[in-house]
Structure formats: structure tokens, C-alpha cells
Enzyme design. Structure first.
Site, PDB file in Angstrom:
ATOM      1  N   GLN A 233     -11.827   2.834   2.580  1.00 10.59           N
ATOM      2  CA  GLN A 233     -10.955   1.714   2.259  1.00 10.59           C
ATOM      3  C   GLN A 233     -11.742   0.415   2.144  1.00 10.59           C
ATOM      4  O   GLN A 233     -12.204  -0.120   3.154  1.00 10.59           O
ATOM      5  CB  GLN A 233      -9.895   1.578   3.366  1.00 10.59           C
ATOM      6  CG  GLN A 233      -8.901   0.444   3.150  1.00 10.59           C
ATOM      7  CD  GLN A 233      -7.933   0.308   4.331  1.00 10.59           C
ATOM      8  OE1 GLN A 233      -8.227   0.738   5.437  1.00 10.59           O
ATOM      9  NE2 GLN A 233      -6.783  -0.295   4.090  1.00 10.59           N
ATOM     10  N   GLY A 234     -11.890  -0.098   0.937  1.00 10.81           N
ATOM     11  CA  GLY A 234     -12.628  -1.345   0.737  1.00 10.81           C
ATOM     12  C   GLY A 234     -11.700  -2.544   0.724  1.00 10.81           C
ATOM     13  O   GLY A 234     -11.394  -3.094  -0.335  1.00 10.81           O
ATOM     14  N   TYR A 235     -11.244  -2.934   1.881  1.00 12.82           N
ATOM     15  CA  TYR A 235     -10.290  -4.048   1.995  1.00 12.82           C
ATOM     16  C   TYR A 235     -10.951  -5.289   2.596  1.00 12.82           C
ATOM     17  O   TYR A 235     -11.204  -6.259   1.915  1.00 12.82           O
ATOM     18  CB  TYR A 235      -9.086  -3.615   2.860  1.00 12.82           C
ATOM     19  CG  TYR A 235      -7.890  -3.100   2.068  1.00 12.82           C
ATOM     20  CD1 TYR A 235      -8.060  -2.222   1.004  1.00 12.82           C
ATOM     21  CD2 TYR A 235      -6.596  -3.473   2.413  1.00 12.82           C
ATOM     22  CE1 TYR A 235      -6.961  -1.745   0.296  1.00 12.82           C
ATOM     23  CE2 TYR A 235      -5.489  -3.000   1.708  1.00 12.82           C
ATOM     24  CZ  TYR A 235      -5.673  -2.139   0.651  1.00 12.82           C
ATOM     25  OH  TYR A 235      -4.588  -1.675  -0.032  1.00 12.82           O
ATOM     26  N   SER A 236     -11.258  -5.211   3.932  1.00 14.87           N
ATOM     27  CA  SER A 236     -11.731  -6.407   4.638  1.00 14.87           C
ATOM     28  C   SER A 236     -13.062  -6.914   4.094  1.00 14.87           C
ATOM     29  O   SER A 236     -13.878  -6.139   3.597  1.00 14.87           O
ATOM     30  CB  SER A 236     -11.910  -6.103   6.120  1.00 14.87           C
ATOM     31  OG  SER A 236     -10.677  -5.853   6.721  1.00 14.87           O
TER      32      SER A 236
ATOM     33  N   GLU B 119       0.005   2.504   6.001  1.00 18.16           N
ATOM     34  CA  GLU B 119      -1.019   2.621   7.032  1.00 18.16           C
ATOM     35  C   GLU B 119      -0.389   2.446   8.409  1.00 18.16           C
ATOM     36  O   GLU B 119      -0.685   3.159   9.344  1.00 18.16           O
ATOM     37  CB  GLU B 119      -2.104   1.552   6.804  1.00 18.16           C
ATOM     38  CG  GLU B 119      -3.233   1.621   7.815  1.00 18.16           C
ATOM     39  CD  GLU B 119      -4.263   0.509   7.650  1.00 18.16           C
ATOM     40  OE1 GLU B 119      -4.062  -0.373   6.797  1.00 18.16           O
ATOM     41  OE2 GLU B 119      -5.258   0.533   8.381  1.00 18.16           O
TER      42      GLU B 119
ATOM     43  N   SER C 153      -4.202  -7.129  12.669  1.00 25.53           N
ATOM     44  CA  SER C 153      -4.253  -7.321  14.124  1.00 25.53           C
ATOM     45  C   SER C 153      -2.828  -7.428  14.679  1.00 25.53           C
ATOM     46  O   SER C 153      -1.878  -7.709  13.951  1.00 25.53           O
ATOM     47  CB  SER C 153      -5.030  -8.586  14.465  1.00 25.53           C
ATOM     48  OG  SER C 153      -4.257  -9.724  14.144  1.00 25.53           O
ATOM     49  N   ASN C 154      -2.702  -7.195  15.979  1.00 24.71           N
ATOM     50  CA  ASN C 154      -1.366  -7.255  16.567  1.00 24.71           C
ATOM     51  C   ASN C 154      -0.760  -8.660  16.495  1.00 24.71           C
ATOM     52  O   ASN C 154       0.459  -8.795  16.487  1.00 24.71           O
ATOM     53  CB  ASN C 154      -1.407  -6.729  18.002  1.00 24.71           C
ATOM     54  CG  ASN C 154      -1.574  -5.209  18.016  1.00 24.71           C
ATOM     55  OD1 ASN C 154      -1.860  -4.597  16.978  1.00 24.71           O
ATOM     56  ND2 ASN C 154      -1.379  -4.598  19.168  1.00 24.71           N
ATOM     57  N   GLU C 155      -1.613  -9.664  16.397  1.00 25.33           N
ATOM     58  CA  GLU C 155      -1.092 -11.024  16.191  1.00 25.33           C
ATOM     59  C   GLU C 155      -0.428 -11.118  14.801  1.00 25.33           C
ATOM     60  O   GLU C 155       0.651 -11.691  14.664  1.00 25.33           O
ATOM     61  CB  GLU C 155      -2.224 -12.061  16.299  1.00 25.33           C
ATOM     62  CG  GLU C 155      -2.741 -12.287  17.717  1.00 25.33           C
ATOM     63  CD  GLU C 155      -3.725 -11.214  18.184  1.00 25.33           C
ATOM     64  OE1 GLU C 155      -4.183 -10.410  17.341  1.00 25.33           O
ATOM     65  OE2 GLU C 155      -4.014 -11.165  19.394  1.00 25.33           O
TER      66      GLU C 155
END
Lengths: 395, 375
Positions: A124-127, A242, A380-382
């Protein structure tokens, strides 16, 4: 309203259970995931493929199953109970639904079979270094030259890219005022010249994630999924999928069983730690929270089976699921007491390496450290809380 | 009432701080951790030259007559640098036992080489079945003529691979968990019948499993007498707790500073992520946990020399605070650094790992809550 299993469900559970017991590769049982080669990681996938069970949630016409929500739940539960290595999520959970929803016929014909058979390993090329939680800030650029895109940029946190044959990649094709516009979804062959994969070692000593550098990488224009500049919709669709698998209820149940087993073997003043009121109370609290999550997930699955896609509520599953996973690994580490200290190297394990302490203590600290990633990755959970605040509560 | 440091204590802090920042940068530390031996003997020698190894010992032994506050200052600064050299086992634990309870002959035989940096010691007090109960001892010491013969296994002996000498707790009489009948013995690691299995620990240290097979020691290798071992051990462990509390506040301070700095500079959505209130409050909570930990660390170090009951309560309370705060600060520092916090190459994860081990070391939060309640 009921959650009873029908006789058909019970028979299905039996079928799944005996299939796993009879066909699960025996050599995999003794391995920790960190010790596994690409072949090991794909071994069970390939067996599932022969049975048509790699991607139960896909529509039948693309190679999925016609299982009910309950059957899928049973399959996951039995897989976790046995501790199977699940098919890699990148193809089955992430890319597959994108291709059969947004891809053209040619893409469906070449991408989906490769995912199902395990021939193609996707990453997965996301971040990117500057685009983590704020994914739309991504800068990797693709310029159309004739019938090829020329891609330049830098991806990070790319899980198991060291094994990947292909990468699905978010790239910027147009710079516009609204950052979500101008993003495109490209499929890139990892063998293309100009791609460099650099390992990132994490605090547990493992090598799961990587940086991927792209330098003048030429990608055929036909590898564009959906319309150019409209990739953000696809990106978000994929993120929703996801999250839906991320609760990990069945595997957490299994992990609690293991925790209880460890606590039974550990002694405190001569008695099993499990018989300590303090410790068993902590396990019970975890189990109550996990039960709540299980029913929340079942409610989500039931809604999904009535045609409602995974909505922003799936963020609850991500937050609660990962918090519970982290608490289980923390309590497991706590259970082994002083034997949390030995460092079990995951890389360059020498021949003279000897395990320290009781078998059950091996690697529990590494697992704890590794699991800290779960509240960071996949949004992230935030960020998940922001999603709920905005999309559910309307704040 | 006075919480200020003397001029000498401030000078000591400044000296350790500048030594660590000049000679123990994170890269250097990681080279040491990954080296064959896992510690730097040259650094240890420099500690001796700076007088750090002499700090808590009496002047007649060549020491500097420092007290718990001096040890606290040193440990906090070593904590800021994540120093792995065995100050805790050699100086605080074993040196402390010898200093407080050793016979004149034992002190004269052993303290000069500890102060000079020539000898490294480790305290072998854990056992595989014992969890955190210091009295749960299977290792036996059998009197045989003028000697004692030791048999048993000691677990997770921190600093064990580097040690020349061990202080070993062993049962001379009584049931497995009896308070009476425990002796502490000085054992030469090269003595016949001593074998070790050495390994790295998750926080960058080294430890050993130590097996004793008919190890014969002379009666004068015992600290005090055949009944005082447990009391001495408990006191030593409380001193150890006070020291790692100080180490932990060094870690927490570094993590909090790094996290605030990261959130000031890391931009997402066009602004520094530190501008988000939810993260600001998280960092405020980290800051408060740190301050509460500092308070408990000062408290325990001031009470170390009081009677056993007061000392026990202080050490148990401080260890609970540090265990909880260290876990919170460590986890949140990683979380707020995002993926970067998970990487081996950033120091954040290493502070987090050491804080995690500090929670377990000498007994975790649950253990010390019970001890606090009972004290």
C-alpha cells in the site's frame, strides 16, 4: 432479534473447522510471524485458494463466496481459534474491493485472479513523510508522458513492501487549491526501474515497514484505476474497508485464552497468577470490553448485510479493537514478570541463540512493543475520533 | 522544609549532565548497546575518575560520603542519557549492601576496587518461580564445616554478564517463602560451579541466568549473619527503587521535551499538530505525570534512611507512581510521534522500552500497591 446459530451454521462451523485442521500446513504452527518467509506467509493463502475461501467477502462473480454474515463471522472465529496466518490484507481486503468497484474490465481480469491465487503480493503506497494523518498532503507526483505516467516521490510505512510484486499508490497528478482534487490511484510494478525499498526497523526489532523511493518510475497509463485526479474517492473507500477488518475480535479472544494459559503457568507466592483476584479481574475487564466490541461488530456486520456499507461507525471498531489488542499484550507482558526482560532478537538470529526463561514468556515484550503501532496505523486513533465527531456526531 | 539542592549537588548534576551529553550521545549509546560486550569499559573508568563510583561511600573507604540525594541526582542524569553501564547493580545495589552491612574486612577487600572502577558487581536475587517475592527462594546454602555450599538458579541478574562478583540470596533454613533463614553471599563469578547464560534485555542492558552447582564459599563470604539476609535485601531493593525512580524521571523529562518539540514542528493539515487541543491536553497530562513522579522520587529518596516501615511505604508508593506514569508517558510519547515513535532509529522508543522495564524491575504496580496497602 437473535444471535443463535441455525443448524446450517453449526454444520458450516464443523466444515470450516475440519478443513482447517486437515489442511493447515503443519510447519507453520511453530513459527512466529516475524520468522516467516514470504512462502510461509502465503502457504495458507494458497490452500484457501484451492477451496475458494481466500476472499469470503467478495461477490461470487469475482471469486468470493455467497456466505451470510454469520458464516463469515464463523469462518473468522475458527481461523483465529486455530491461529492461522490470514491472507495478506493488502490484496484481499484493500485492493480487491477497489478493483471490482472502480476498475475497468481489463483490470478486473488481471488484478483479481492474481490476488486470489497469491501470485501477486500487493503493498500500500499511501503515507509519505509529510502526509500521515493528513493523507491529502501527499506530494508523490505522476506526470503523464505519452501513454506512461512518470512517478517521482517517497512513500513511507509501507508494510511488507520487501515482499511485494506490486504497489497500489496514491499520486498527485494535478496541483489544485482543493488538495483532495488531483490525486490518482495507480498500480505500480515493483520491478520497474527507479524503485528502491529501504527497511525501517521498529522498536520490537522487526522489519515489517519500509520506505519506498520512486525516481522517474514509468508506469503504463492503463494502470490508472478510475479517473485521473479523482482518486481521493477511491482512497477513502479503501480506508473504510481497511478499518472494517481491524477490530480483530476473534484473534483477541484467542489472545486472551493464551493470556489465561500463561497466567495459569506463572506463579505468585506458589499459586498460579490466574488465581490472584487482582489479575483475574483485569482479564475479566478485558473480556467484558471485548464482548461489547464483538456485539458492536456484529451489529455493523448485520447492517452491512442489509446493504449499508461500512460507515463512519467502523471507526469505533478500529479504536476499541486496537485499544483492546494493546491492553491484552500489555497484560500478557505483565503476566510473565521478570521474564519480560530478555530480548529475543528477531533479526540475525544466530545458531547459538538460546531461549531464556519459560517458553510462554518468549517474545511477549516484543509483541507488546510491536502492538503500539495499532493505534497509529490505518488512520491514528485521534483521526478516528475526529471522524466520529464530524461524521457521526455532526460536530 | 526545603526541596532545593545544595551547591555541591548542583555541581554534581552539572558535571554528570555535561559528561553524558558530551560522551554519551544517542548514537554512541546505540553503538555500545550493539557491541559485543554491551557496555563501554572506558566510560566506566571515566565514571571512576569523575568520582561517580565513589559518591555514596564513606570517606574512610575513599568515598565521597554522599547520600540518597546524590545518588538520585546521578541516576536522573544517567537516565537522561539512557546510560546502560551498571551503576545500579554495582554501586547502588551491591555497593550499598557492602557499605551498610559489610564487615570491615569485606569493605576493605571490596569497596576500593568498586570505587576504582576495577570490579563490577551484580545482585542475584530473582528466581524463576519467585516473581517479585524476594523471600521466595529455592536456592540453598548448606553449611559444611566452615563453608557454605550453594545450589540453585538465579533469574534475570541485571549486569550479570559484566560482573566479577555476585551477591546471591540463598536459603539457609526454613520453608521456601519464610522470612527467616535467608543469607546473602558474596560469590566470585569465576568460582567453580558457577555458570551463566548471558543475554541482552529489551531495554538495551544485559542480564544472566546464573546456575550455582555445589559452589563452595567460606563463611566470611556471608553478609552479616544467617538470618539477616532478607531484611538487607529488602532495604537494598528499596534503594534500587529510589534510584530507578530517579532514572525514570530523567527518561520522562526527555520524552516530554521531545514530544512537545515534535508537536511544535510536525505539520499536518497545514498547522503544527501541537495546535490541536486534544494533543495539547495529552501533553499536559504527560507533564503532570512527570511532576507527580518527581514529587514521589524526592519523597522516597528523603525517606530511604528512615525505619523499615516508613521506607517500605515510601518505596512502594513511589514505585506505583513511577510504574503508572512511566507507562503513560512512554506510550503517549510514541503515539504522538506517530510512526516515527515506532522506529528503532529514534531515541523515543528506547526511552519507552526502558520505562516499560522499570515498571517490572523490583516488582510492578500491582505488587507495590499490595505492599503499600500492607505497610
Amino acid at each position: 432479534m437473535d444471535v443463535d446459530f441455525t443448524p446450517e451454521d453449526v454444520a458450516f462451523r464443523e466444515e470450516v473447522r475440519s478443513f482447517i485442521e486437515e489442511n493447515y500446513p503443519k510447519n507453520l504452527g511453530a513459527l512466529e510471524r516475524s520468522d516467516m518467509s514470504k512462502e510461509d506467509l502465503l502457504a495458507w493463502h494458497k490452500v484457501l485458494h484451492t477451496r475458494g475461501w481466500v476472499a469470503p467477502s467478495w461477490p461470487v462473480e469475482f471469486g468470493g463466496t455467497d456466505w451470510t454474515v454469520t458464516q463469515r463471522y464463523i469462518f473468522n472465529e475458527e481461523s483465529a481459534r486455530y491461529g492461522t496466518v490470514p491472507p495478506m490484507p493488502f490484496g484481499v481486503q484493500m485492493l480487491g474491493p477497489v478493483i471490482y468497484t472502480f476498475g475497468n474490465q481489463e483490470q478486473k481480469d488481471w488484478v483479481l485472479p492474481g490476488i486470489l491465487s497469491g501470485k501477486d503480493w500487493w503493498c500500500q503506497g499511501y503515507s509519505e513523510p509529510g502526509a500521515g494523518s493528513d493523507l491529502a498532503a501527499l506530494k508523490t507526483k505522476a506526470v503523464l508522458e505519452g501513454d506512461e505516467y512518470v512517478v517521482n516521490g517517497h512513500k513511507i510505512w509501507t508494510t511488507l513492501a520487501q515482499h511485494a510484486d506490486w504497489m497500489f499508490c496514491l499520486v498527485r497528478t494535478t496541483t489544485s487549491d482543493k488538495r483532495q482534487d488531483g490525486i490518482s490511484f495507480l498500480l505500480i510494478d515493483m520491478k520497474t526501474p527507479g524503485i528502491t525499498v529501504r527497511p525501517i526497523i521498529t522498536i520490537d526489532g522487526g522489519h515489517e515497514v519500509n520506505e519506498v523511493f520512486l525516481e522517474d518510475v514509468r508506469v503504463p497509463a492503463k494502470n490508472l484505476v478510475g479517473e485521473q485526479d479523482k482518486g481521493w474517492t477511491i482512497a477513502k473507500f479503501l480506508l473504510g474497508n481497511e478499518r472494517s477488518g481491524i477490530a480483530g475480535v476473534a484473534r483477541s479472544k484467542k489472545a486472551i485464552d493464551r493470556l489465561r494459559e500463561i497466567a495459569r503457568g506463572e506463579l505468585e507466592n506458589g499459586d498460579p497468577l490466574l488465581s490472584s483476584a487482582d489479575f483475574s479481574r483485569k482479564i475479566a475487564e478485558l473480556e467484558v470490553d471485548l464482548t461489547a466490541l464483538e456485539y458492536t461488530e456484529l451489529r455493523t456486520l448485520a447492517a452491512e448485510s442489509q446493504g449499508q456499507g461500512p460507515g463512519p461507525e467502523s471507526s469505533i471498531l478500529k479504536i476499541k479493537g486496537t485499544e483492546i489488542q494493546q491492553r491484552i499484550t500489555e497484560l500478557t507482558m505483565e503476566a510473565v514478570g521478570n521474564y519480560a526482560a530478555p530480548w529475543v532478537p528477531q533479526l540475525d538470529v544466530g545458531d547459538n541463540y538460546l531461549a531464556i526463561g519459560p517458553d510462554q514468556s518468549h517474545g511477549v515484550s516484543q509483541t507488546y512493543f510491536n502492538t503500539r503501532k495499532t493505534s497509529i496505523y490505518g488512520g491514528s486513533n485521534e483521526i478516528q475520533r475526529n471522524i466520529i465527531a464530524k461524521m457521526v456526531l455532526g460536530l | 522544609m526545603d526541596f532545593s539542592f545544595t551547591e555541591e549537588q548542583t555541581l554534581l548534576r552539572n558535571m554528570v549532565q555535561s559528561f553524558v551529553s558530551d560522551n554519551y550521545e544517542f548514537d554512541t549509546r546505540m553503538k555500545i548497546v550493539r557491541s559485543e560486550e554491551g557496555m563501554d569499559r572506558g566510560i566506566w573508568q571515566q565514571f571512576a575518575e569523575l568520582g561517580l563510583l565513589a559518591a555514596p561511600f564513606s570517606e574512610e573507604m575513599g568515598g565521597l560520603d554522599g547520600g540518597p540525594v546524590e545518588t538520585m541526582v546521578i541516576m536522573e542524569e544517567l537516565g537522561r542519557g539512557l546510560v546502560v553501564e551498571p551503576y545500579l547493580p554495582t554501586i547502588v545495589l551491591c555497593g550499598g549492601i557492602l557499605n551498610r552491612h559489610g564487615s570491615d574486612a569485606q569493605k576493605q577487600a571490596y569497596l576500593p576496587s568498586i570505587i576504582g572502577g576495577e570490579a563490577i558487581w551484580a545482585l542475584a536475587f530473582n528466581e524463576p518461580q519467585g516473581r517479585f517475592n524476594l523471600a521466595d527462594i529455592v536456592t540453598s546454602a548448606r553449611a559444611e564445616g566452615d563453608d557454605y555450599v550453594l545450589n540453585g538458579t538465579k533469574a534475570v541478574v541485571l549486569g550479570g554478564p559484566w560482573a566479577d562478583k555476585l551477591i546471591v540470596s540463598a536459603r539457609i533454613s526454613g520453608d521456601q517463602r519464610a522470612r527467616e533463614g535467608v543469607g546473602l553471599f558474596i560469590v566470585d563469578k569465576s568460582a567453580s560451579g558457577v555458570s551463566t547464560q548471558d543475554y541482552p534485555t529489551v531495554d538495551g542492558g544485559r542480564a544472566s541466568e546464573v546456575t550455582l552447582e555445589n559452589v563452595s564459599v567460606a563463611a566470611d563470604a556471608m553478609i552479616r549473619d544467617a538470618n539477616s539476609g532478607l531484611g538487607i535485601l529488602e532495604e537494598a531493593v528499596d534503594h534500587g527503587i529510589a534510584a530507578i525512580c530517579a532514572e525514570a524521571i530523567g527518561h520522562m523529562k526527555m520524552l516530554n521535551d521531545a514530544t512537545v518539540e515534535y508537536c511544535r514542528t510536525r505539520k499536518q493539515f497545514g498547522v503544527p499538530i501541537g495546535s490541536f487541543q486534544v494533543l495539547q491536553h495529552r501533553m499536559v497530562d504527560m507533564f503532570m505525570e512527570y511532576e507527580q513522579s518527581v514529587s514521589m522520587t524526592y519523597m522516597v529518596n528523603m525517606k530511604l534512611t528512615e525505619d523499615a516501615a516508613a521506607r517500605t511505604k515510601a518505596a512502594a508508593g513511589a514505585k506505583v507512581q513511577i510504574g503508572k506514569s512511566g507507562r503513560f508517558v512512554g506510550q503517549e510519547a510514541v503515539q504522538l510521534h506517530g510512526g516515527m515513535g515506532m522506529t528503532e532509529e529514534l531515541n523515543v522508543g528506547h526511552f519507552f522500552k526502558r520505562l516499560t522495564m522499570i515498571d517490572t524491575q523490583f516488582g510492578n504496580v500491582d505488587h507495590h500497591l499490595k505492599r503499600f496497602a500492607a505497610a
